[in-house]
Structure formats: structure tokens, C-alpha cells
Design an enzyme around this catalytic site. Structure first.
Site, PDB file in Angstrom:
ATOM      1  N   GLY A   1       0.799  -1.231   0.125  1.00 41.74           N
ATOM      2  CA  GLY A   1      -0.009   0.236  -0.086  1.00 41.74           C
ATOM      3  C   GLY A   1       0.835   1.327  -0.034  1.00 41.74           C
TER       4      GLY A   1
ATOM      5  NE  ARG B   1      -1.068  -5.112  -0.908  1.00 41.30           N
ATOM      6  CZ  ARG B   1      -1.828  -4.079  -0.454  1.00 41.30           C
ATOM      7  NH1 ARG B   1      -2.881  -3.735  -1.461  1.00 41.30           N
ATOM      8  NH2 ARG B   1      -1.847  -3.189   0.234  1.00 41.30           N
TER       9      ARG B   1
ATOM     10  CG  ASP C   1       5.784  -6.523   9.024  1.00 41.56           C
ATOM     11  OD1 ASP C   1       6.941  -5.914   8.899  1.00 41.56           O
ATOM     12  OD2 ASP C   1       5.142  -6.754   9.914  1.00 41.56           O
TER      13      ASP C   1
ATOM     14  CB  THR D   1       2.581   0.812   6.154  1.00 40.83           C
ATOM     15  OG1 THR D   1       1.414   0.790   6.371  1.00 40.83           O
ATOM     16  CG2 THR D   1       3.652   0.641   7.238  1.00 40.83           C
TER      17      THR D   1
ATOM     18  CG  ASP E   1      -1.677   0.069   8.114  1.00 39.61           C
ATOM     19  OD1 ASP E   1      -2.389   1.051   7.940  1.00 39.61           O
ATOM     20  OD2 ASP E   1      -1.514  -1.202   7.548  1.00 39.61           O
TER      21      ASP E   1
ATOM     22  CG  ASP F   1       1.356  -2.591  10.071  1.00 38.83           C
ATOM     23  OD1 ASP F   1       2.460  -1.999   9.429  1.00 38.83           O
ATOM     24  OD2 ASP F   1       0.511  -3.464   9.513  1.00 38.83           O
TER      25      ASP F   1
ATOM     26  NE  ARG G   1      -2.097  -4.501   5.973  1.00 39.86           N
ATOM     27  CZ  ARG G   1      -1.335  -5.025   4.808  1.00 39.86           C
ATOM     28  NH1 ARG G   1      -1.152  -6.232   4.250  1.00 39.86           N
ATOM     29  NH2 ARG G   1      -0.436  -4.105   4.449  1.00 39.86           N
TER      30      ARG G   1
HETATM   31  P1  ADP Z   1       3.069  -4.640   2.890  1.00 41.30           P
HETATM   32  O1  ADP Z   1       4.506  -4.528   2.210  1.00 41.30           O
HETATM   33  O2  ADP Z   1       2.538  -3.276   2.849  1.00 41.30           O
HETATM   34  O3  ADP Z   1       3.131  -5.320   3.792  1.00 41.30           O
HETATM   35  P2  ADP Z   1       1.951  -6.676   1.131  1.00 41.30           P
HETATM   36  O4  ADP Z   1       1.915  -7.855   2.239  1.00 41.30           O
HETATM   37  O5  ADP Z   1       0.775  -6.746   0.097  1.00 41.30           O
HETATM   38  O6  ADP Z   1       2.172  -5.193   1.679  1.00 41.30           O
HETATM   39  O7  ADP Z   1       3.337  -7.181   0.366  1.00 41.30           O
HETATM   40  C1  ADP Z   1       3.806  -6.346  -0.637  1.00 41.30           C
HETATM   41  C2  ADP Z   1       4.466  -7.405  -1.622  1.00 41.30           C
HETATM   42  O8  ADP Z   1       5.474  -7.899  -1.245  1.00 41.30           O
HETATM   43  C3  ADP Z   1       3.643  -8.542  -2.147  1.00 41.30           C
HETATM   44  O9  ADP Z   1       2.771  -8.177  -3.320  1.00 41.30           O
HETATM   45  C4  ADP Z   1       4.691  -9.475  -2.594  1.00 41.30           C
HETATM   46  O10 ADP Z   1       5.253  -9.183  -3.702  1.00 41.30           O
HETATM   47  C5  ADP Z   1       5.606  -9.117  -1.402  1.00 41.30           C
HETATM   48  N1  ADP Z   1       5.542 -10.157  -0.590  1.00 41.30           N
HETATM   49  C6  ADP Z   1       4.748 -10.417   0.405  1.00 41.30           C
HETATM   50  N2  ADP Z   1       4.965 -11.508   1.329  1.00 41.30           N
HETATM   51  C7  ADP Z   1       5.826 -12.198   0.931  1.00 41.30           C
HETATM   52  C8  ADP Z   1       6.533 -13.368   1.044  1.00 41.30           C
HETATM   53  N3  ADP Z   1       6.080 -14.000   2.279  1.00 41.30           N
HETATM   54  N4  ADP Z   1       7.594 -13.595   0.406  1.00 41.30           N
HETATM   55  C9  ADP Z   1       8.176 -13.024  -0.532  1.00 41.30           C
HETATM   56  N5  ADP Z   1       7.458 -12.078  -1.017  1.00 41.30           N
HETATM   57  C10 ADP Z   1       6.345 -11.450  -0.291  1.00 41.30           C
HETATM   58  O1  F6P Z   2      -1.683  -1.087   4.654  1.00 44.14           O
HETATM   59  C1  F6P Z   2      -1.934   0.151   4.329  1.00 44.14           C
HETATM   60  C2  F6P Z   2      -3.650  -0.163   4.191  1.00 44.14           C
HETATM   61  O2  F6P Z   2      -4.022   1.007   3.769  1.00 44.14           O
HETATM   62  C3  F6P Z   2      -4.299  -0.907   5.281  1.00 44.14           C
HETATM   63  O3  F6P Z   2      -4.590   0.338   6.232  1.00 44.14           O
HETATM   64  C4  F6P Z   2      -5.649  -1.282   4.618  1.00 44.14           C
HETATM   65  O4  F6P Z   2      -6.119  -2.521   5.280  1.00 44.14           O
HETATM   66  C5  F6P Z   2      -4.940  -1.799   3.412  1.00 44.14           C
HETATM   67  O5  F6P Z   2      -3.831  -1.250   3.282  1.00 44.14           O
HETATM   68  C6  F6P Z   2      -5.750  -1.468   2.153  1.00 44.14           C
HETATM   69  O6  F6P Z   2      -5.278  -2.081   1.214  1.00 44.14           O
HETATM   70  P1  F6P Z   2      -5.727  -1.889  -0.355  1.00 44.14           P
HETATM   71  O7  F6P Z   2      -5.070  -0.802  -1.144  1.00 44.14           O
HETATM   72  O8  F6P Z   2      -5.527  -3.300  -1.142  1.00 44.14           O
HETATM   73  O9  F6P Z   2      -7.158  -1.572  -0.394  1.00 44.14           O
END
Ligand code: ADP
Ligand code: F6P
Length: 320
Positions: free
Chosen positions: A12, A73, A104, A126, A128, A130, A172
Site C-alpha cells: 500500500g 502487490r 512487512d 505504511t 498503519d 504496524d 489493517r
Molecule cells: P506490505 O509490504 O504493505 O505489507 P503486502 O503484504 O501486500 O504489503 O506485500 C507487498 C508485496 O511484497 C507482495 O505483493 C509480494 O510481492 C511481496 N511479499 C509479501 N509477502 C511475501 C513473502 N512472504 N515472500 C515474498 N514476497 C512477499
Molecule cells: O497497509 C495500508 C492499508 O491502507 C491498510 O490500512 C488497509 O487495510 C490496506 O492497506 C488496504 O489495502 P488496499 O490498497 O488493497 O485496499
């Protein structure tokens, strides 16, 4: 000496990501490195959507929300083949280090790429807040200020109608935005998933305040709790006070970054380049006791972030 690095934003978006991209780019150029922008997170790395940046590529972005590198993503990056393709692309272009700005999930990806020998440094981006290893994430302050501005507007109409506004905010699974924005806009109650809640107690508090002359109520609910429509309905039934729900949604992710987000993004971006210039990777940059620090990615991912229970207590004590 590292000569070429890449930078991407992932997951995000968050206000201040541009300020971080600017800081990384300029700091790296100062150190004599070449910098490549990678579009749409790990997708750009896999597909080669990569362009060389210079000092002017990041002009006029420090004040802008969103991310000039776009974000996405990337499910393919969760697979061994996806990470292998990304590694090959780095090798083809001579990218020795990558700065990953995200949450994360993005750091898990950075750990996988680090394991293949590419030096990765994560910056926490982010709204959040978090991420356990850091007391602050880029975008958090701007998002909370947006929530407060929105709730201040809502309060006008809530007050005119003697109503209760149930406001759902992002985060989230985490209630940091809800709690901090909630206390800042004087919410009667903050409902987050970290602290057990009971709608009878919320209703009782509202009715007791009514007796002292309070006519309108703001209840902040974090996204992790959800069902804010149902919460409003239940509170209306229990109190007889008309209730409305507002889900603030993605407006919280936009807007010009605040001073805090611009400054922290600049500090963290500079710090990330410093690590890479020393040949250090597999790290996440964070803030602890207001100082910029770094952690091994796996260690960072295994940490737990405590909830601000004392602040929650204070919020409850002064809102009635
Ligand atoms: P954020 O980084 O905000 O937590 P996401 O959880 O959507 O957002 O993760 C962003 C991108 O990071 C994912 O679309 C993927 O490409 C990569 N990613 C997430 N989790 C994993 C994982 N366990 N292993 C490898 N890449 C990951
Ligand atoms: O992690 C940032 C965030 O805005 C969260 O607060 C929310 O749950 C999520 O991303 C929403 O994601 P999307 O862009 O997929 O709607």
C-alpha cells in the site's frame, strides 16, 4: 564499493514515500552511485520496468503524496521462480543493492532477494505504523492528520443533529491510527482489536455523558474490528441516540505528507544508502527512541510491537 542501486515502493502506498525516494536517489548520487527507479514494486524488477534516475528525476516530489514509482502487490514474487527472475534482472543490470520501501510483506520479499545475494535494505512505509522494529513508519503522521481533519468536519454535522458518528479508520489489523487519531479528535470511545470491548459499556458511557449535557458522540473503530455499520446499529438500539457510520477508506492514504513524514523519510532514505555504501544489506531501517537504527530483516520480522495501553487508558479517562 557499490556502484549501482535500485529503488522500489511496494504494498500500500503512503504519503512520504516520494520524500524517501528523493532522499535515497540524492544520497546515492552524492556517493557516486548510479540509481535506478523500479516501477510497481517487485513487478518492475521481474519485468524489467526500470529506468535510470538523476538528481532532477526526484525534483518537485517531496510535497506529493502517492509514489512516483507506482506501487503494486506482486504475487509472482512470492514464488521461488519470481525471486530468481528478479535476481537475474538485478545481475543483468548490475544492480548490487535495492532499497525497498513498504511494509512487512515487502520486507519478506526483500529477505528472499537478500538470500540470493542482492543487498536489500527495507524502509518502513505504511500509514498503519504496524511494523514491530520501528516506533514510526513513513506515512503514519499524514494519515492521522487526515483522519483528524475528516472527523473535525464530521463533528459539525454530528453535533447539529445530536447524533453519534461511528468512524471506521484504516490500519489493517492494527489500532494505532484509531487510538492516536481517536484521542486527537476527542472520541468518546476507541474500539480496536488489541483491547477487548463491550458495546454495553460504550452505550453506558454515552448515556452517562448525556446526563451531564453531552449531546453528540464520536466513536472511532479500527478497520481490524470491522462491522462498524453493525456497531452503529447496536449503539442506536441500546441508547436511542441516532447513529451514522462513516468509513474513511483510502482518502487516508493520500495527500501531501506532513513535516514529520518528510523529515523521517529523508533521514531513513539517507541512512539506507549509507548502509548500502558500506556493503551492508538484509537490513530494515527503523526508529527507536527517536534515533534511526537498523535490524536484520528476519529479526525485524520476528519482533512484536506492543500496543499503547497507557494511551488507551488516558483516552478513555478524559473522554466523557
Ligand atoms: P506490505 O509490504 O504493505 O505489507 P503486502 O503484504 O501486500 O504489503 O506485500 C507487498 C508485496 O511484497 C507482495 O505483493 C509480494 O510481492 C511481496 N511479499 C509479501 N509477502 C511475501 C513473502 N512472504 N515472500 C515474498 N514476497 C512477499
Ligand atoms: O497497509 C495500508 C492499508 O491502507 C491498510 O490500512 C488497509 O487495510 C490496506 O492497506 C488496504 O489495502 P488496499 O490498497 O488493497 O485496499
Amino acid at each position: 564499493m557499490i556502484k549501482k542501486i535500485g529503488i522500489l515502493t511496494s504494498g500500500g502506498d503512503a504519503p512520504g514515500m516520494n520524500a524517501a525516494v528523493r532522499a535515497v536517489t540524492r544520497a546515492a548520487i552524492r556517493k557516486g552511485m548510479q540509481v535506478y527507479g523500479i516501477r510497481r514494486g517487485y513487478n518492475g524488477l521481474i519485468n524489467g520496468d526500470i529506468f535510470e534516475m538523476n538528481e532532477r528525476s526526484v525534483s518537485d516530489i517531496i510535497q506529493r503524496g502517492g509514489t512516483m514509482l507506482y506501487t503494486a502487490r506482486c504475487p509472482e514474487f512470492r514464488t521461488e521462480e519470481g525471486v530468481e527472475k528478479a535476481k537475474e534482472k538485478c545481475q543483468e543490470l548490475g544492480l548490487e543493492g535495492i532499497v525497498v520501501i513498504g511494509g512487512d510483506g515487502s520486507f519478506r520479499g526483500a529477505a528472499d532477494l537478500s538470500a540470493k545475494g542482492i543487498l536489500c535494505v527495507g524502509l518502513p512505509g505504511t500509514i498503519d505504523n504496524d511494523i514491530a522494529c520501528t516506533e514510526y513508519t513513513i506515512g503514519y503522521d499524514t494519515a492521522m492528520n487526515t483522519v483528524v481533519q475528516m472527523v473535525d468536519k464530521l463533528r459539525d454535522t454530528t453535533q447539529s443533529h445530536d447524533r453519534c458518528s461511528v468512524v471506521e479508520v484504516m490500519g489493517r489489523g492494527a489500532g494505532y491510527i484509531a487510538l492516536n487519531a481517536g484521542i486527537a479528535c476527542g472520541a468518546t470511545y476507541v474500539i480496536t482489536s488489541e483491547i477487548p470491548y463491550n458495546l454495553d459499556a460504550v452505550a453506558k458511557k454515552m448515556l452517562e455523558s448525556r446526563k451531564t449535557g453531552k449531546q453528540h458522540f464520536i466513536i472511532v473503530v479500527s478497520e481490524g474490528v470491522g462491522h462498524s455499520e453493525e456497531i452503529a446499529r447496536t449503539l442506536q438500539e441500546k441508547t436511542g441516540i441516532e447513529a451514522r457510520t462513516t468509513i474513511l477508506g483510502h482518502v487516508q492514504r493520500g495527500g501531501s505528507p506532513t513535516v514529520r513524514d518528510r523529515v523521517v523519510a529523508s533521514q531513513m532514505g539517507y541512512y539506507a544508502v549509507d548502509l548500502l555504501s558500506q556493503g551492508i544489506g538484509n537490513r530494515v531501517v527503523g526508529m527507536q527512541s527517536s534515533k534511526i537504527v537498523d535490524f536484520d530483516i528476519q529479526e525485524a520480522l520476528s519482533m512484536k510491537k506492543p500496543f499503547e495501553e497507557e494511551l488507551y487508558h488516558i483516552a478513555g479517562e478524559i473522554a466523557f
